[in-house]
Structures are given as C-alpha cells and as structure tokens.
Design an enzyme around this catalytic site. Structure first.
Site, short mmCIF file in Angstrom:
data_model
loop_
_atom_site.label_atom_id
_atom_site.label_comp_id
_atom_site.label_asym_id
_atom_site.label_seq_id
_atom_site.Cartn_x
_atom_site.Cartn_y
_atom_site.Cartn_z
N LYS A 121 -17.94 -6.69 -19.55
CA LYS A 121 -16.86 -7.68 -19.45
C LYS A 121 -17.33 -8.87 -18.64
CE LYS A 121 -12.63 -5.19 -20.12
NZ LYS A 121 -11.41 -4.68 -19.51
N ASP A 127 -16.87 -2.86 -16.41
CA ASP A 127 -15.76 -3.73 -16.04
C ASP A 127 -15.84 -4.00 -14.53
OD1 ASP A 127 -13.37 -5.05 -15.77
OD2 ASP A 127 -12.12 -3.48 -16.59
N ASP A 160 -19.28 3.17 -22.21
CA ASP A 160 -18.74 2.23 -23.20
C ASP A 160 -18.70 0.80 -22.66
OD1 ASP A 160 -16.78 2.85 -21.34
OD2 ASP A 160 -15.29 3.51 -22.81
N THR A 215 -16.96 2.80 -11.92
CA THR A 215 -17.32 4.04 -12.61
C THR A 215 -18.82 4.24 -12.62
OG1 THR A 215 -15.38 3.79 -14.03
CG2 THR A 215 -17.10 5.28 -14.81
N LEU A 216 -19.56 3.23 -13.02
CA LEU A 216 -21.02 3.37 -13.07
C LEU A 216 -21.60 3.56 -11.69
CD1 LEU A 216 -21.94 0.86 -15.89
CD2 LEU A 216 -22.53 3.28 -15.84
N ARG A 230 -8.69 5.03 -30.04
CA ARG A 230 -10.12 5.30 -29.96
C ARG A 230 -10.76 5.32 -31.34
NH1 ARG A 230 -11.28 7.15 -24.85
NH2 ARG A 230 -9.74 8.48 -23.88
N GLY A 282 -14.72 7.67 -23.39
CA GLY A 282 -14.90 6.36 -24.01
C GLY A 282 -16.22 6.16 -24.74
P1 IMP Z 1 -15.04 0.11 -14.48
O1 IMP Z 1 -15.14 1.30 -13.56
O2 IMP Z 1 -13.93 -0.81 -14.10
O3 IMP Z 1 -16.34 -0.61 -14.68
O4 IMP Z 1 -14.55 0.64 -15.86
C1 IMP Z 1 -15.27 1.46 -16.59
C2 IMP Z 1 -14.42 2.45 -17.36
O5 IMP Z 1 -13.07 2.02 -17.53
C3 IMP Z 1 -15.03 2.54 -18.72
O6 IMP Z 1 -15.83 3.70 -18.75
C4 IMP Z 1 -13.83 2.62 -19.64
O7 IMP Z 1 -13.57 3.97 -19.92
C5 IMP Z 1 -12.65 2.06 -18.87
N1 IMP Z 1 -12.34 0.69 -19.31
C6 IMP Z 1 -12.68 -0.47 -18.69
N2 IMP Z 1 -12.24 -1.53 -19.38
C7 IMP Z 1 -11.60 -1.04 -20.47
C8 IMP Z 1 -10.95 -1.67 -21.59
O8 IMP Z 1 -10.86 -2.90 -21.73
N3 IMP Z 1 -10.42 -0.83 -22.52
C9 IMP Z 1 -10.51 0.53 -22.42
N4 IMP Z 1 -11.13 1.15 -21.40
C10 IMP Z 1 -11.67 0.37 -20.43
MG MG Z 2 -15.03 5.43 -19.38
#
Ligand code: IMP
Ligand code: MG
Length: 186
Positions: free
Chosen positions: A129, A101, A98, A105-106, A163, A42
């Site tokens: 977000k 959310d 990217d 992941t982080l 993408r 991403g």
């Molecule tokens: P998290 O672990 O929920 O914070 O999400 C992080 C990862 O999920 C990011 O690195 C993105 O690759 C993917 N992601 C989260 N939200 C979206 C979205 O709205 N569209 C596409 N990819 C997303």
């Molecule tokens: Mg990602």
C-alpha cells in the site's frame, strides 16, 4: 455492490506472479534448503499460484497472523498462531504475505521467524500500500504498489467475504455496516 471498479485484473495478477516467480527462482534455484512460510488466510491464493510458478525445491509452512478485528483499521496487536514443523535453523526462509500496509504483521512475523534461527529471511508480498507504514519492512519481492484503500479479492477479505473474487477491487465503503465489532479478519 461491494466494489465500484476492479483495480487489478486477473491477467494483471497473473503477469505479476510470473514476474515475481522469475526473480524468486533466480535467487533460490541453486538452494536446497528453502522454506516458504505462507501467511494465512490472505496469502493462500497468491502463494498457491506463485509456488506453482517457481522452479525451486522447497518446503511449505503455514502460519496465521491476526491483526484486524472486524474493521478496516489494523489494531496494534498481532497474534501469530500455528507451528512451524520444519526445522528452520540454518535454512533460508521466504515469508509470503498478501499485502504490506502498516507493516505490523510482517514485523511480528519477522521477529517470530528470527527466533527459529534460520540462515536468512526474505519477504514477498503481492501488494504494497502506498501509505506511510508504521513499521518499515525491508521487502525483497513486491508485486504491485497500490493506492491506500481497503482492498478485497484474490485472498483479501472484508469480514471473511470476497476472498474468492478472481481480481482485486477497492471495497465500497457505503456497503460497510455500522457494527464493526465482530472479530472477523485475519
Ligand atoms: P499490516 O499489518 O497493516 O501491514 O497488514 C497486513 C495484513 O492486514 C495483511 O496480511 C492483510 O491480511 C490485512 N490487510 C491489510 N490491508 C488490507 C486490505 O486492504 N484488505 C484486506 N486485508 C488487508
Ligand atoms: Mg494477512
């Protein structure tokens, strides 16, 4: 149509990158031991444009983190793939992703990178977000705060599509097929 309207235009993305690059350059311009870790897939597009705009001496590493398996909800397990080739011990690390959310992941990446004993770790995301994050991550550089919808474009994908859009848009949920069982998103 996969999206109804553009949320962030190409020009807005580039302005945002300029703003971030100034802040990041101001922090690291006197450093000679910065390692940037780009979270694939991403953040590839964002990191490429951002790194080009930085006036900093740096090494680049790529790592893959997967947490979405074909749907628009994050599943709780984050898999990290890839090796860090540079020695991180005693160096400064900047993780570039990217979007922030749920934060899972982080959070997983921070834990992984900490295991390599760097001197310090900072985080940079293009988008945050506007939601209740499951894990609170101390972000150092945030481009834009966005609404809670599923976004596509400028590196962000839905089932590995979109993408390549030069702007960011909200996915039109009516275009999602019923079968979301395929392992698709990173
Ligand atoms: P998290 O672990 O929920 O914070 O999400 C992080 C990862 O999920 C990011 O690195 C993105 O690759 C993917 N992601 C989260 N939200 C979206 C979205 O709205 N569209 C596409 N990819 C997303
Ligand atoms: Mg990602």
């Amino acid at each position: 149509m996969a999206y109804d309207r553009i949320l962030i235009t190409q020009a807005e993305i580039q302005n945002c990158i300029l703003m971030l690059s100034k802040k990041i350059t101001a922090t690291y311009e006197t450093f000679d031991n910065l390692v940037i870790i780009v979270v694939l897939n991403g953040a590839r597009q964002f990191a490429k444009d951002l790194i080009k705009a930085l006036g900093v001496n740096l090494e680049i590493e790529y790592i893959r983190a997967s947490s979405y398996y074909g749907g628009i909800e994050s599943c709780k397990k984050v898999e990290i793939e890839g090796n860090i080739n540079s020695k991180l011990s005693g160096k400064s690390v900047l993780i570039i992703d990217d979007i922030y959310d749920s934060g899972l992941t982080l959070n997983a990446l921070l834990r992984f990178v900490k295991g390599h004993k760097p001197k310090d770790i900072k985080t940079c995301v293009l988008l945050e977000k506007n939601t209740r994050h499951e894990v609170q991550i101390p972000l150092d550089y945030v481009g834009l705060i966005v609404e809670d919808s599923f976004l596509i474009g400028y590196g962000l994908d839905y089932q590995d599509n979109f993408r390549d859009l030069p702007f960011i848009a909200a996915l039109n949920l009516n275009t999602i097929e019923e079968d979301q069982t395929l392992p698709i998103m990173e």
